[in-house]
Design an enzyme around this catalytic site. Sequence first.
Site, PDB file in Angstrom:
ATOM      1  N   SER A 135       0.713  -1.179   0.296  1.00  0.00           N
ATOM      2  CA  SER A 135       0.116  -0.486   0.416  1.00  0.00           C
ATOM      3  C   SER A 135       0.903   1.031   0.195  1.00  0.00           C
ATOM      4  O   SER A 135       1.201   1.739   0.830  1.00  0.00           O
ATOM      5  CB  SER A 135      -0.976   0.013   1.437  1.00  0.00           C
ATOM      6  OG  SER A 135      -1.901   0.972   0.898  1.00  0.00           O
ATOM      7  N   LYS A 161      -1.173  -1.207  -4.373  1.00  0.00           N
ATOM      8  CA  LYS A 161      -2.392  -0.520  -4.358  1.00  0.00           C
ATOM      9  C   LYS A 161      -2.300   1.235  -3.532  1.00  0.00           C
ATOM     10  O   LYS A 161      -0.631   1.281  -3.256  1.00  0.00           O
ATOM     11  CB  LYS A 161      -3.044  -0.916  -2.360  1.00  0.00           C
ATOM     12  CG  LYS A 161      -3.716   0.326  -2.267  1.00  0.00           C
ATOM     13  CD  LYS A 161      -5.184  -0.584  -0.918  1.00  0.00           C
ATOM     14  CE  LYS A 161      -4.617  -0.364  -0.186  1.00  0.00           C
ATOM     15  NZ  LYS A 161      -5.526  -0.767   1.423  1.00  0.00           N
ATOM     16  N   LYS A 163      -3.279   4.571  -2.841  1.00  0.00           N
ATOM     17  CA  LYS A 163      -4.036   5.650  -1.977  1.00  0.00           C
ATOM     18  C   LYS A 163      -4.615   7.097  -2.750  1.00  0.00           C
ATOM     19  O   LYS A 163      -4.046   7.810  -3.386  1.00  0.00           O
ATOM     20  CB  LYS A 163      -3.743   6.167  -0.435  1.00  0.00           C
ATOM     21  CG  LYS A 163      -3.022   5.697   0.269  1.00  0.00           C
ATOM     22  CD  LYS A 163      -4.645   4.949   1.616  1.00  0.00           C
ATOM     23  CE  LYS A 163      -3.642   4.276   1.769  1.00  0.00           C
ATOM     24  NZ  LYS A 163      -5.272   3.353   2.760  1.00  0.00           N
ATOM     25  N   ASP A 188      -7.168   3.149  -3.500  1.00  0.00           N
ATOM     26  CA  ASP A 188      -8.153   3.122  -2.330  1.00  0.00           C
ATOM     27  C   ASP A 188      -8.264   4.724  -1.777  1.00  0.00           C
ATOM     28  O   ASP A 188      -7.480   5.313  -1.704  1.00  0.00           O
ATOM     29  CB  ASP A 188      -7.374   2.099  -1.205  1.00  0.00           C
ATOM     30  CG  ASP A 188      -7.918   2.603   0.495  1.00  0.00           C
ATOM     31  OD1 ASP A 188      -8.715   2.690  -0.137  1.00  0.00           O
ATOM     32  OD2 ASP A 188      -7.386   1.928   1.014  1.00  0.00           O
ATOM     33  N   GLU A 213     -11.057   1.038  -4.024  1.00  0.00           N
ATOM     34  CA  GLU A 213     -11.297   0.659  -2.508  1.00  0.00           C
ATOM     35  C   GLU A 213     -12.319   1.391  -1.966  1.00  0.00           C
ATOM     36  O   GLU A 213     -12.153   2.415  -2.287  1.00  0.00           O
ATOM     37  CB  GLU A 213      -9.765   0.331  -1.769  1.00  0.00           C
ATOM     38  CG  GLU A 213     -11.179  -0.512  -0.187  1.00  0.00           C
ATOM     39  CD  GLU A 213      -9.650  -1.336   0.429  1.00  0.00           C
ATOM     40  OE1 GLU A 213      -8.614  -1.552   0.753  1.00  0.00           O
ATOM     41  OE2 GLU A 213      -8.274  -0.833  -0.173  1.00  0.00           O
ATOM     42  N   ASP A 238     -14.488  -0.927   2.835  1.00  0.00           N
ATOM     43  CA  ASP A 238     -13.342  -1.608   4.044  1.00  0.00           C
ATOM     44  C   ASP A 238     -14.211  -0.832   4.899  1.00  0.00           C
ATOM     45  O   ASP A 238     -14.510  -1.779   5.783  1.00  0.00           O
ATOM     46  CB  ASP A 238     -12.095  -0.713   3.128  1.00  0.00           C
ATOM     47  CG  ASP A 238     -11.213  -0.543   5.019  1.00  0.00           C
ATOM     48  OD1 ASP A 238     -11.504  -1.014   6.001  1.00  0.00           O
ATOM     49  OD2 ASP A 238     -10.012  -0.083   4.461  1.00  0.00           O
ATOM     50  N   LYS A 262     -10.197  -6.541   8.139  1.00  0.00           N
ATOM     51  CA  LYS A 262      -8.959  -6.293   8.857  1.00  0.00           C
ATOM     52  C   LYS A 262      -9.974  -6.949  10.356  1.00  0.00           C
ATOM     53  O   LYS A 262     -10.735  -6.302  10.720  1.00  0.00           O
ATOM     54  CB  LYS A 262      -8.778  -4.772   8.695  1.00  0.00           C
ATOM     55  CG  LYS A 262      -8.565  -4.186   8.023  1.00  0.00           C
ATOM     56  CD  LYS A 262      -8.425  -2.685   7.927  1.00  0.00           C
ATOM     57  CE  LYS A 262      -7.521  -2.066   6.841  1.00  0.00           C
ATOM     58  NZ  LYS A 262      -8.407  -0.630   5.937  1.00  0.00           N
ATOM     59  N   GLY A 290      -4.584  -3.696   6.259  1.00  0.00           N
ATOM     60  CA  GLY A 290      -3.300  -2.867   6.765  1.00  0.00           C
ATOM     61  C   GLY A 290      -3.635  -1.825   7.790  1.00  0.00           C
ATOM     62  O   GLY A 290      -4.067  -0.977   6.645  1.00  0.00           O
TER      63      GLY A 290
END
Length: 368
Positions: A135, A161, A163, A188, A213, A238, A262, A290
Site C-alpha cells: 500500500s 495499491k 491511495k 484506495d 476500494e 473496507d 481487517k 493493513g
Amino acid sequence: MRIDRVCLREIRMQLLAPFETSFGSTSERRIILVEVQVDGVSGWGEVTAGETPFYSYETTGTAHHVLREFIWPLLKGREFDSAREVSTILAPIRGHNMAKAGLETAAWDAEAKRNGVPLWKLLGGTREEIPTGVSIGIQPRVDQLVGIVEQELAAGYQRIKIKIKPGWDVKPAEALRERFPRIRLMVDANCAYRPEDTPLLKELDRFMLMMIEQPLGWDDLYSHVALQKKLETPICLDECIHSEATAREALELGACRIVNMKLGRVGGHALARRVHDLCQSHSVPVWCGGMLESGIGRAHNIAMSTLPNFTLPGDVSASKRYWHHDIIEPEVEVTPKGTIRAPTAPGIGFTPRLDVIEKLTVCTEVLA
C-alpha cells in the site's frame, strides 16, 4: 481458559516515512499492545486503532479506556473453553471492535501456545504461504510514485495499491498503467468521494484496476450499490464492513464484489472467520488490509490470511517497509516471489522483543 492478568502497554513507533491518505498523514504510531496471562502462558495482541478518529471513531485513547473500564470487567474471573468465546462474552459492548480485537487476538495467541500449535492452524488456515502486496501513500509528484512502485515490484510484491483523493486519482493511475501495463493495480480512496463524483470515478475504469476500494462514505452502502452498477471495476468495501451483518447487507444489496478484511475493524479472529465464510458462500474474495501495525499485529494478519478465501494479495508487507526495527523476532520478511511463509512456531510464531518494547513504552497498566 481463564485470563488471570492483562498488561496494556502503549508504545510509540516512528515510521520510516510519513504515510499519507485522503484523511491525513501519519509519521508516528501510538499502539496499544495487549498481553494476557492464561494459565501461565502469555498471549499477545495489538489494538489497531489510529491516533485520530478519521478512519474510525476509535482511537488509541478510547481503546485504552474501553479495555480498562468495560472489556476487562466482563472477562475478569470468567472461565471459557476457547478464545472463540471471547467475542460472545464481549458482545454486550456495542462497537469498539478494535479494542475488543486487541484482547481477543491475544487470547487466541495464548490458546495456540497452550496447545503447542501455530495460530494459523488453530484458526483453520490452509495456506503455508500467503501472497502479498504493498500500500503506497499519496506522494508529492507522480514521478516519485512511479519510482516507488518500481522499487516495490523489484522487491517481488505481487500487487500495488495506491491511495487516492480528489486531485490525486486519474493522473497517478494513468501514469502507472502506462509504465506498468500488466501489473495488478488497485486504488484506495478511504471514503474521499461523493456520489456526484461518479463520472470521475468511472474514468478509472479504463485503467484495468483490480478494484476501487471504499470510494464513498464509511456508512453509505446504498450509494455504493448505485455506484457499482455504473462501474466495470469491482468495488471493494473496507470501512463499511464492521460486522457479519453489514457484510451480508453489502453482498445481498450488491454494494461490492470484493471485501477488505481487517481484524480490528470486525472485532477479532472469530468474527473475521464468520465474515470470511459468508463472503466465501457468496463467491466474493477477501484480502487482508493493513493499519500500519507493529510486528504483533502483522503476525495476526499473517495467521488470518492463511484462511482459504483470502485469494487476493493483501497489505501484509515486510517489517522493513515501515520500521527501522520491529518489535518481534524474526521480523516479517517477504520472499523474492512476493509471499510470506506462515510461521511454524506455536502461537503467532514470532517472539516479542521485550527489550525493544520496553524502550518504546510510554505507559503501562496491569489489570488483574
